[in-house]
Scaffold this active site. Structure first.
Site, PDB file in Angstrom:
ATOM      1  N   CYS A  97       0.815  -1.228   0.000  1.00  0.00           N
ATOM      2  CA  CYS A  97       0.000   0.000   0.000  1.00  0.00           C
ATOM      3  C   CYS A  97       0.844   1.272   0.000  1.00  0.00           C
ATOM      4  O   CYS A  97       0.304   2.371  -0.127  1.00  0.00           O
ATOM      5  CB  CYS A  97      -0.940  -0.013   1.198  1.00  0.00           C
ATOM      6  SG  CYS A  97      -2.046  -1.421   1.118  1.00  0.00           S
ATOM      7  N   HIS A 390      -9.389   2.922  -1.594  1.00  0.00           N
ATOM      8  CA  HIS A 390      -7.964   2.591  -1.475  1.00  0.00           C
ATOM      9  C   HIS A 390      -7.529   1.668  -2.614  1.00  0.00           C
ATOM     10  O   HIS A 390      -7.390   0.458  -2.427  1.00  0.00           O
ATOM     11  CB  HIS A 390      -7.747   1.946  -0.096  1.00  0.00           C
ATOM     12  CG  HIS A 390      -6.368   1.425   0.134  1.00  0.00           C
ATOM     13  ND1 HIS A 390      -5.225   2.020  -0.379  1.00  0.00           N
ATOM     14  CD2 HIS A 390      -5.922   0.351   0.854  1.00  0.00           C
ATOM     15  CE1 HIS A 390      -4.173   1.333   0.005  1.00  0.00           C
ATOM     16  NE2 HIS A 390      -4.567   0.316   0.739  1.00  0.00           N
ATOM     17  N   CYS A 420       0.714   2.592   6.142  1.00  0.00           N
ATOM     18  CA  CYS A 420       1.110   1.243   6.528  1.00  0.00           C
ATOM     19  C   CYS A 420       1.072   0.384   5.271  1.00  0.00           C
ATOM     20  O   CYS A 420       0.446   0.766   4.284  1.00  0.00           O
ATOM     21  CB  CYS A 420       0.151   0.679   7.573  1.00  0.00           C
ATOM     22  SG  CYS A 420      -1.565   0.702   7.028  1.00  0.00           S
TER      23      CYS A 420
HETATM   24  C1  LIG Z   1     -14.463  -4.990   4.690  1.00  0.00           C
HETATM   25  C2  LIG Z   1     -14.884  -5.672   3.404  1.00  0.00           C
HETATM   26  C3  LIG Z   1     -14.753  -7.199   3.562  1.00  0.00           C
HETATM   27  C4  LIG Z   1     -16.337  -5.284   3.136  1.00  0.00           C
HETATM   28  O1  LIG Z   1     -16.679  -5.732   1.876  1.00  0.00           O
HETATM   29  P1  LIG Z   1     -18.213  -5.764   1.404  1.00  0.00           P
HETATM   30  O2  LIG Z   1     -18.965  -6.719   2.260  1.00  0.00           O
HETATM   31  O3  LIG Z   1     -18.197  -5.963  -0.061  1.00  0.00           O
HETATM   32  O4  LIG Z   1     -18.698  -4.294   1.764  1.00  0.00           O
HETATM   33  P2  LIG Z   1     -20.010  -3.551   1.315  1.00  0.00           P
HETATM   34  O5  LIG Z   1     -19.629  -2.294   0.652  1.00  0.00           O
HETATM   35  O6  LIG Z   1     -20.929  -4.474   0.564  1.00  0.00           O
HETATM   36  O7  LIG Z   1     -20.647  -3.148   2.679  1.00  0.00           O
HETATM   37  C5  LIG Z   1     -21.296  -4.097   3.512  1.00  0.00           C
HETATM   38  C6  LIG Z   1     -22.493  -3.407   4.121  1.00  0.00           C
HETATM   39  O8  LIG Z   1     -22.021  -2.312   4.906  1.00  0.00           O
HETATM   40  C7  LIG Z   1     -22.704  -1.134   4.520  1.00  0.00           C
HETATM   41  N1  LIG Z   1     -21.826   0.022   4.659  1.00  0.00           N
HETATM   42  C8  LIG Z   1     -20.549   0.115   4.201  1.00  0.00           C
HETATM   43  N2  LIG Z   1     -20.077   1.348   4.486  1.00  0.00           N
HETATM   44  C9  LIG Z   1     -21.060   2.021   5.114  1.00  0.00           C
HETATM   45  C10 LIG Z   1     -21.183   3.338   5.625  1.00  0.00           C
HETATM   46  N3  LIG Z   1     -20.165   4.203   5.558  1.00  0.00           N
HETATM   47  N4  LIG Z   1     -22.339   3.700   6.205  1.00  0.00           N
HETATM   48  C11 LIG Z   1     -23.374   2.832   6.289  1.00  0.00           C
HETATM   49  N5  LIG Z   1     -23.315   1.569   5.812  1.00  0.00           N
HETATM   50  C12 LIG Z   1     -22.170   1.179   5.228  1.00  0.00           C
HETATM   51  C13 LIG Z   1     -23.069  -1.368   3.072  1.00  0.00           C
HETATM   52  O9  LIG Z   1     -24.143  -0.558   2.668  1.00  0.00           O
HETATM   53  C14 LIG Z   1     -23.439  -2.816   3.076  1.00  0.00           C
HETATM   54  O10 LIG Z   1     -24.756  -2.939   3.547  1.00  0.00           O
HETATM   55  P3  LIG Z   1     -25.751  -4.033   2.907  1.00  0.00           P
HETATM   56  O11 LIG Z   1     -25.122  -5.356   3.209  1.00  0.00           O
HETATM   57  O12 LIG Z   1     -27.015  -3.767   3.615  1.00  0.00           O
HETATM   58  O13 LIG Z   1     -25.768  -3.741   1.431  1.00  0.00           O
HETATM   59  C15 LIG Z   1     -13.987  -5.221   2.226  1.00  0.00           C
HETATM   60  O14 LIG Z   1     -14.208  -3.863   1.956  1.00  0.00           O
HETATM   61  C16 LIG Z   1     -12.513  -5.425   2.554  1.00  0.00           C
HETATM   62  O15 LIG Z   1     -12.007  -6.544   2.409  1.00  0.00           O
HETATM   63  N6  LIG Z   1     -11.831  -4.358   2.967  1.00  0.00           N
HETATM   64  C17 LIG Z   1     -10.471  -4.443   3.460  1.00  0.00           C
HETATM   65  C18 LIG Z   1      -9.530  -4.216   2.350  1.00  0.00           C
HETATM   66  C19 LIG Z   1      -8.129  -4.403   2.832  1.00  0.00           C
HETATM   67  O16 LIG Z   1      -7.753  -5.397   3.431  1.00  0.00           O
HETATM   68  N7  LIG Z   1      -7.334  -3.445   2.547  1.00  0.00           N
HETATM   69  C20 LIG Z   1      -5.970  -3.524   2.868  1.00  0.00           C
HETATM   70  C21 LIG Z   1      -5.666  -2.423   3.705  1.00  0.00           C
HETATM   71  S1  LIG Z   1      -3.921  -2.211   3.751  1.00  0.00           S
END
Ligand SMILES: CC(C)(COP(=O)(O)OP(=O)(O)OC[C@H]1O[C@@H](n2cnc3c(N)ncnc32)[C@H](O)[C@@H]1OP(=O)(O)O)[C@@H](O)C(=O)NCCC(=O)NCCS
Length: 441
Positions: A97, A390, A420
């Protein structure tokens, strides 16, 4: 541990321009664009908007964290598809990242050494186009089949394969040495540092609030190009689509934890999402900028990368890298008018901030005093990766560009940026505003 060293004795690198695509949730409007496509659209537009003649460019340093199997050298492929001369050097960098921080650091080094004057540094990520792998057994069978002399021998190569051997394998966001996903590692950090769910959700809500305000005020619109959406090109992607202006801590509190469903605190709302997009900046020697009559927005004053044991707290790299970058700059955290910390997870930001202020951690890294607290009014003032998204390789360049623009608006003198990265690494960069030019000499 990184050596603190001395400020770079070479020529200073000026950040003179930048740009990014909108950041869109993976699987959305950029699903038909590869990282090379996104990078090409971006670099073409950036070079055109900069007004710098293409012949002046020396190099493109570009990265992609989850690479396509079809493109081994994303930087060169991007450069070759733009209006830049074919003689422009291009090389690919990868530091998870922190990839486009690495691109910018390499560019600054090239400029300091006098090897280059004008460089595009950035990255692109298409998680919609993530490579899908074959199992090792299927790959071995395919190689055996390609060597077989007859049809029966070819068919024999596949004998013994089971259904699981022919099932496509998606790339994993797991840390190879620990087997834990980024989210599971962040969950462990939340527990070890006592970062409560309420604090994470409040931080995520603020990220959305600030990003939404930055869009509403037109700030982010100045930093983001428009992209026609394939295959019909009848629509334009003009804005990030992850930012929600209605996000509240109360709404976030209702989301279920995703990485530890029973006891966890990390949700889709307080994590950075999987994102497609590209970002880049143009770095230039101060002399060249003056010769071409280009006004720098900021100068890259110092940088540092650091690493720790991935089995400890995977995403605490910024706490190790920031003191080194500040020492190299000869500045303190209190000198920073702005701090931009990549938000992989709210729990990771809050864990790093905790260590910034911790006397125990300061002792561990051989410092008399902790780095200190950061005034929330100076931290991620236009939102961060939780709200903006991201696209791994693009995030560093997005932060450099966004911070440089905000420094210009506030006439800020210094800013600290951190990220990070997988592998338990961290990056930190100190930017100077143009007004602080003489002071840093
Ligand atoms: C966390 C993660 C698993 C979520 O993926 P996802 O399930 O596809 O996420 P979604 O966007 O579908 O959101 C899930 C739910 O949360 C809700 N939601 C997400 N952000 C929201 C917000 N800001 N406010 C309100 N609700 C929110 C969505 O509307 C969705 O609701 P629903 O199920 O009723 O439709 C995925 O984003 C992930 O793997 N992130 C980490 C990435 C990572 O590891 N990065 C490396 C960093 S170095």
């Amino acid at each position: 541990m990184a050596k603190n060293g001395t400020p770079s004795p070479g020529r200073r690198a000026a950040l003179v321009a930048g740009l990014r695509t909108p950041f869109l949730k993976a699987g959305g409007d950029f699903r038909d664009l590869s990282a090379v496509d996104l990078g090409t659209l971006l670099v073409n537009e950036l070079v055109a908007r900069s007004g710098i003649p293409p012949r002046e460019f020396d190099a493109v340093i570009f990265g992609q964290v989850v690479p396509s199997q079809l493109v081994s050298l994303v930087a060169r492929e991007v450069a070759l598809r733009t209006q830049l001369p074919k003689s422009v050097q291009a090389w690919t960098v990868s530091r998870a990242c922190a990839t486009s921080f690495q691109a910018a650091a390499d560019a600054a080094d090239q400029i300091a050494l006098g090897h280059a004057d004008v460089i595009v540094a950035g990255g692109a990520e298409s998680l919609s186009d993530a490579p899908i792998f074959a199992s090792r057994k299927l790959a071995q069978a395919l190689v055996s089949a390609s060597r077989a002399k007859s049809l029966p021998q070819k068919l024999q190569a596949f004998a013994g394969l089971r259904l699981q051997d022919v099932t496509p394998v998606p790339p994993a966001l797991t840390e190879p040495t620990t087997g834990l996903s980024m989210g599971q590692s962040a969950e462990q950090m939340a527990q070890q540092n006592g970062i409560r769910r309420e604090a994470q959700d409040a931080f995520a809500a603020l990220s959305h609030r600030r990003a939404a305000d930055a869009w509403a005020s037109g700030k982010l619109g100045e930093e983001v190009m428009h992209v026609p959406v394939p295959p019909r090109y009848q629509r334009i992607a003009a804005k990030d689509n992850i930012v929600r202006d209605d996000t509240t801590a109360e709404a976030l509190a209702k989301l279920p934890p995703v990485f530890d469903r029973q006891h966890g605190t990390i949700t889709a709302g307080n994590s950075s999402p999987l994102t497609d997009g590209a970002a880049a900046v143009i770095l230039m020697s101060e002399e060249k900028a003056r010769a071409l009559g280009i006004r720098p927005l900021a100068f890259l004053r110092s940088y540092a990368f650091a690493a720790l044991d991935p089995g400890e707290q995977l995403l605490q790299g910024p706490a190790f890298a920031a003191p080194v970058a500040l020492d190299r700059a000869g500045l303190t955290l209190a000198d920073m008018d702005l701090v931009d910390m990549h938000e992989a997870f709210a729990a990771q930001v809050l864990s790093n901030l905790q260590w910034f202020g911790s006397r125990k951690f300061a002792e561990r890294i051989g410092r008399k005093e902790p780095l200190g607290e950061i005034d929330p009014g100076r931290l991620n003032v236009n939102g961060g990766s939780i709200a903006l998204g991201h696209p791994f390789a693009a995030t560093g360049a997005r932060m450099l560009w966004q911070t440089a623009k905000e420094m210009e608006r506030r006439k800020a003198r210094h800013a600290l940026l951190t990220a990070c990265a997988a592998g338990a690494m961290g990056a930190a960069v100190v930017l100077d505003g143009p007004e602080s030019r003489e002071e840093s000499r």
